[in-house]
Design a protein around this motif. Structure first.
Motif, PDB file in Angstrom:
ATOM      1  N   TYR A   1       1.376   2.988  -3.271  1.00  0.00           N
ATOM      2  CA  TYR A   1       0.306   3.773  -3.861  1.00  0.00           C
ATOM      3  C   TYR A   1       0.203   5.151  -3.243  1.00  0.00           C
ATOM      4  O   TYR A   1      -0.201   6.096  -3.893  1.00  0.00           O
ATOM      5  N   THR A   2       0.548   5.300  -1.988  1.00  0.00           N
ATOM      6  CA  THR A   2       0.415   6.593  -1.347  1.00  0.00           C
ATOM      7  C   THR A   2       1.659   7.450  -1.511  1.00  0.00           C
ATOM      8  O   THR A   2       1.612   8.658  -1.305  1.00  0.00           O
TER       9      THR A   2
ATOM     10  N   LEU B   1      -2.437   4.908  -7.309  1.00  0.00           N
ATOM     11  CA  LEU B   1      -3.155   3.653  -7.398  1.00  0.00           C
ATOM     12  C   LEU B   1      -3.681   3.255  -8.751  1.00  0.00           C
ATOM     13  O   LEU B   1      -3.480   2.182  -9.137  1.00  0.00           O
TER      14      LEU B   1
ATOM     15  N   VAL C   1      -4.787   6.938  -1.766  1.00  0.00           N
ATOM     16  CA  VAL C   1      -5.837   5.946  -1.555  1.00  0.00           C
ATOM     17  C   VAL C   1      -6.997   6.517  -0.745  1.00  0.00           C
ATOM     18  O   VAL C   1      -8.168   6.219  -1.016  1.00  0.00           O
TER      19      VAL C   1
ATOM     20  N   LYS D   1       0.824  -1.201   0.000  1.00  0.00           N
ATOM     21  CA  LYS D   1       0.000   0.000   0.000  1.00  0.00           C
ATOM     22  C   LYS D   1       0.859   1.251   0.000  1.00  0.00           C
ATOM     23  O   LYS D   1       0.472   2.269  -0.550  1.00  0.00           O
TER      24      LYS D   1
ATOM     25  N   TYR E   1      -7.235  -2.807  -2.258  1.00  0.00           N
ATOM     26  CA  TYR E   1      -6.828  -1.588  -1.575  1.00  0.00           C
ATOM     27  C   TYR E   1      -7.937  -0.557  -1.456  1.00  0.00           C
ATOM     28  O   TYR E   1      -7.896   0.303  -0.588  1.00  0.00           O
ATOM     29  N   LEU E   2      -8.922  -0.601  -2.341  1.00  0.00           N
ATOM     30  CA  LEU E   2     -10.005   0.372  -2.305  1.00  0.00           C
ATOM     31  C   LEU E   2     -11.357  -0.231  -1.938  1.00  0.00           C
ATOM     32  O   LEU E   2     -12.303   0.499  -1.666  1.00  0.00           O
TER      33      LEU E   2
ATOM     34  N   SER F   1     -10.775   6.305  -2.127  1.00  0.00           N
ATOM     35  CA  SER F   1     -11.724   5.528  -1.333  1.00  0.00           C
ATOM     36  C   SER F   1     -12.936   6.357  -0.959  1.00  0.00           C
ATOM     37  O   SER F   1     -14.075   5.874  -0.978  1.00  0.00           O
TER      38      SER F   1
END
Length: 308
Positions: free
Chosen positions: A5-6, A12, A290, A2, A101-102, A294
């Motif tokens: 992605y951040t 992402l 993310v 993760k 992840y989402l 989200s």
């Protein structure tokens, strides 16, 4: 994973040129598959659940097997034809990113059960770090982290026909959508604007875009994608957008108010509106991460297949 992605701007979710197929894309003739509306009896029972299938596609365009994740809604019925959302991940992601992840599947389940979302399929293919374009080593300088190959041909001429032939889909543009975030937002715009006969809705969430201003970021990727004037004319969503070509298409753009890509994304929205294209601009608090995507999943899904 993760953290990848951040910490990267292309985070992402993230197709033509050399080596492309010459066959017509699916349904380019305008023929459609008769649509069976989702009857009340087909809505999911409380006890039914969704599932995600992972399948392997033997790609001739890429000369290797590729993975595709497909979300099947609660109560999936092969006798009912469903719309399909093609969800494209961002730089460094995989076919599973939207779900792992989402948790897009959980949000879709809830909205379907609330009666706010038409049951749909969500197909998320692996496509490397390709930005969804056909590319070759002769195109231009390789920034060292992109994926070279006929990814556009793979996505358009292999993934879409596979989903339509293996699942119960509506099979025309009114029930086929493409969307993504970051690199996937660029790829969704590129594919949707290049194949408006295939997609009725396009969503670009924090899309990787460039305006050739001093504030452009990740210029190595930009200069690879747009290595010549001819490549830029073929690949740049700003160049691909035209009122005549995109007539009847709906476009959704958004970015976090703290996202460095907010400015170019808003600029594309303004360019689309200036041409009379049906576009929505829906910014919200947040960054390029993310947490922001989200928080926007309900909006995204309701744009693609909502009943509201």
């Amino acid at each position: 994973m993760k953290a990848l992605y951040t910490s990267t701007l292309f985070g992402l979710l993230a197709l033509g040129v050399a080596g492309g197929c010459t066959d017509a894309p699916p349904n380019a003739s305008g023929t459609t598959v008769p649509v069976t509306p989702v009857p009340a009896s087909a809505l999911p029972a409380e006890s039914s659940s969704s599932r995600i299938e992972q399948v392997r596609i033997s790609s001739q365009a890429l000369n290797r097997d590729m993975t595709l994740s497909v979300y099947l809604p609660p109560g999936y019925d092969p006798d009912v034809r469903y719309p399909v959302l093609y969800a494209l991940y961002g730089y460094g992601g995989t076919h599973a990113s939207w779900f792992d992840y989402l948790s897009m599947d959980d949000v879709a389940d809830r909205l379907i059960r609330e009666g706010r979302l038409q049951p749909l399929l969500i197909a998320s293919p692996d496509y490397g770090n390709s930005f969804g374009v056909n590319s070759s080593v002769e195109d231009g300088p390789d920034p060292g982290s992109v994926s070279i190959g006929r990814y556009e041909d793979y996505l358009i001429r292999e993934v879409v026909p596979y989903v339509d032939s293996h699942y119960s889909t509506q099979g025309d543009k009114t029930g086929r959508y493409v969307g993504g975030a970051s690199m996937g937002g660029y790829a969704a715009l590129y594919l949707g604007f290049s194949y408006p006969e295939l997609f009725g809705k396009v969503g670009a969430h924090s899309a990787a875009l460039w305006t050739y201003s001093p504030s452009d970021l990740f210029t190595d990727q930009r200069d690879w994608l747009y290595a010549s004037d001819a490549l830029r004319a073929r690949r740049d969503p700003f160049k691909l957008a035209s009122r005549e070509k995109l007539a009847g298409m709906r476009v959704y753009l958004d970015a976090g108010e703290g996202d460095p890509l907010f400015v170019p994304d808003q600029a594309l929205y303004e360019a689309l509106k200036a041409q009379g294209i049906d576009a929505v601009w829906s910014p919200a608090p947040g960054g390029h991460n993310v947490s922001y995507w989200s928080s926007q999943l309900e909006r995204y899904l309701l744009f693609y297949a909502g009943k509201e």
